[in-house]
Design a protein around this motif. Structure first.
Motif, mmCIF file in Angstrom:
data_model
loop_
_atom_site.group_PDB
_atom_site.id
_atom_site.type_symbol
_atom_site.label_atom_id
_atom_site.label_comp_id
_atom_site.label_asym_id
_atom_site.label_seq_id
_atom_site.Cartn_x
_atom_site.Cartn_y
_atom_site.Cartn_z
ATOM 1 N N ASN A 58 0.856 -1.174 0.000
ATOM 2 C CA ASN A 58 0.000 0.000 0.000
ATOM 3 C C ASN A 58 0.897 1.230 0.000
ATOM 4 N N TYR A 59 0.430 2.285 -0.671
ATOM 5 C CA TYR A 59 1.264 3.473 -0.839
ATOM 6 C C TYR A 59 0.481 4.740 -0.551
ATOM 7 N N GLU A 60 1.209 5.716 -0.070
ATOM 8 C CA GLU A 60 0.649 7.057 0.078
ATOM 9 C C GLU A 60 0.417 7.612 -1.321
ATOM 10 N N ASP A 61 -0.640 8.393 -1.475
ATOM 11 C CA ASP A 61 -1.060 8.815 -2.816
ATOM 12 C C ASP A 61 0.039 9.507 -3.611
ATOM 13 N N SER A 62 0.841 10.332 -2.968
ATOM 14 C CA SER A 62 1.820 11.118 -3.722
ATOM 15 C C SER A 62 2.967 10.283 -4.282
ATOM 16 N N VAL A 63 3.120 9.045 -3.841
ATOM 17 C CA VAL A 63 4.223 8.212 -4.333
ATOM 18 C C VAL A 63 3.738 7.036 -5.183
ATOM 19 N N LYS A 64 2.435 6.886 -5.304
ATOM 20 C CA LYS A 64 1.906 5.783 -6.109
ATOM 21 C C LYS A 64 2.414 5.886 -7.541
ATOM 22 N N GLY A 65 2.861 4.749 -8.059
ATOM 23 C CA GLY A 65 3.381 4.712 -9.413
ATOM 24 C C GLY A 65 4.850 5.076 -9.509
ATOM 25 N N ARG A 66 5.418 5.610 -8.430
ATOM 26 C CA ARG A 66 6.837 5.993 -8.435
ATOM 27 C C ARG A 66 7.666 5.159 -7.457
ATOM 28 N N PHE A 67 7.076 4.805 -6.328
ATOM 29 C CA PHE A 67 7.789 4.044 -5.297
ATOM 30 C C PHE A 67 7.280 2.607 -5.274
ATOM 31 N N THR A 68 8.193 1.683 -4.960
ATOM 32 C CA THR A 68 7.828 0.276 -4.836
ATOM 33 C C THR A 68 8.501 -0.312 -3.599
ATOM 34 N N ILE A 69 7.716 -0.938 -2.751
ATOM 35 C CA ILE A 69 8.253 -1.610 -1.566
ATOM 36 C C ILE A 69 8.278 -3.106 -1.825
ATOM 37 N N THR A 70 9.408 -3.729 -1.487
ATOM 38 C CA THR A 70 9.554 -5.171 -1.645
ATOM 39 C C THR A 70 10.284 -5.726 -0.427
ATOM 40 N N ARG A 71 10.294 -7.044 -0.341
ATOM 41 C CA ARG A 71 10.922 -7.688 0.811
ATOM 42 C C ARG A 71 11.581 -8.996 0.396
ATOM 43 N N ASP A 72 12.776 -9.245 0.927
ATOM 44 C CA ASP A 72 13.463 -10.527 0.772
ATOM 45 C C ASP A 72 13.617 -11.155 2.145
ATOM 46 N N ARG A 73 13.400 -12.474 2.208
ATOM 47 C CA ARG A 73 13.599 -13.206 3.462
ATOM 48 C C ARG A 73 14.736 -14.198 3.257
ATOM 49 N N ASP A 74 15.679 -14.208 4.190
ATOM 50 C CA ASP A 74 16.806 -15.122 4.105
ATOM 51 C C ASP A 74 17.151 -15.573 5.505
ATOM 52 N N ASN A 75 16.700 -16.776 5.860
ATOM 53 C CA ASN A 75 16.948 -17.340 7.192
ATOM 54 C C ASN A 75 16.529 -16.376 8.296
ATOM 55 N N ALA A 76 17.487 -15.866 9.043
ATOM 56 C CA ALA A 76 17.138 -15.052 10.200
ATOM 57 C C ALA A 76 17.082 -13.561 9.893
ATOM 58 N N GLN A 77 17.193 -13.204 8.635
ATOM 59 C CA GLN A 77 17.198 -11.781 8.304
ATOM 60 C C GLN A 77 16.191 -11.481 7.201
ATOM 61 N N VAL A 78 15.578 -10.337 7.375
ATOM 62 C CA VAL A 78 14.656 -9.836 6.364
ATOM 63 C C VAL A 78 15.215 -8.508 5.856
ATOM 64 N N THR A 79 15.171 -8.301 4.557
ATOM 65 C CA THR A 79 15.572 -7.028 3.989
ATOM 66 C C THR A 79 14.382 -6.431 3.255
ATOM 67 N N VAL A 80 14.074 -5.202 3.609
ATOM 68 C CA VAL A 80 12.973 -4.486 2.974
ATOM 69 C C VAL A 80 13.566 -3.362 2.134
ATOM 70 N N TYR A 81 13.059 -3.228 0.933
ATOM 71 C CA TYR A 81 13.565 -2.217 0.006
ATOM 72 C C TYR A 81 12.468 -1.197 -0.312
ATOM 73 N N LEU A 82 12.912 -0.002 -0.610
ATOM 74 C CA LEU A 82 12.017 1.023 -1.151
ATOM 75 C C LEU A 82 12.688 1.579 -2.402
ATOM 76 N N GLN A 83 12.189 1.158 -3.545
ATOM 77 C CA GLN A 83 12.684 1.687 -4.813
ATOM 78 C C GLN A 83 11.937 2.968 -5.111
ATOM 79 N N MET A 84 12.681 4.039 -5.292
ATOM 80 C CA MET A 84 12.078 5.358 -5.511
ATOM 81 C C MET A 84 12.511 5.875 -6.876
ATOM 82 N N ASN A 85 11.565 5.997 -7.778
ATOM 83 C CA ASN A 85 11.834 6.494 -9.126
ATOM 84 C C ASN A 85 11.193 7.859 -9.330
ATOM 85 N N SER A 86 11.657 8.542 -10.363
ATOM 86 C CA SER A 86 11.101 9.860 -10.704
ATOM 87 C C SER A 86 11.001 10.754 -9.475
ATOM 88 N N LEU A 87 12.092 10.845 -8.750
ATOM 89 C CA LEU A 87 12.089 11.598 -7.505
ATOM 90 C C LEU A 87 11.845 13.081 -7.748
#
Length: 123
Positions: A58-87
């Motif tokens: 889910n995204y705040e309206d002003s970043v919809k279509g520009r930002f993408t949140i994703t997540r990787d899980r690897d054993n005991a660690q989780v990495t969350v990303y925020l890809q920000m385009n057209s800043l």
């Protein structure tokens, strides 16, 4: 105890991209949800993006279509990303990674916060 460490902030020009990373370690099974907040000078902190345990996003309206949140899980660690385009200059803020939970459709950053990373977009 959950530990969150952000990286990836910096100074870019309008129209460029950045990817923020957040490494979450510790009692990750307490929380399966994550979110990014931001706070600009003189403004209230706002929720930018969330991702649930089922990878619903889910995204705040002003970043919809520009930002993408994703997540990787690897054993005991989780990495969350925020890809920000057209800043845009109005995206300038300190960005915070959070671990939390959902109650219904409402996200609560009640598990942990990162230290914040500065994103500056010049015009």
């Amino acid at each position: 105890q959950v530990r969150l460490v952000e990286s990836g902030g910096g100074l870019v020009q309008a129209g460029e991209s950045l990817r923020l990373s957040c490494e979450i370690s510790g009692s990750i099974f307490i929380s399966n949800a994550a979110g990014w907040y931001r706070q600009a000078p003189g403004k209230q902190r706002e929720l930018v993006a969330t991702i649930s345990s089922t990878d619903r996003t889910n995204y705040e309206d002003s970043v919809k279509g520009r930002f993408t949140i994703t997540r990787d899980r690897d054993n005991a660690q989780v990495t969350v990303y925020l890809q920000m385009n057209s800043l845009k200059p109005e995206d300038t803020a300190v960005y915070y990674c959070t671990a939390g939970t959902f109650t219904g459709t409402t996200y609560y950053p009640n598990v942990g916060w990162g230290q914040g990373t500065q994103v500056t977009v010049s015009s």
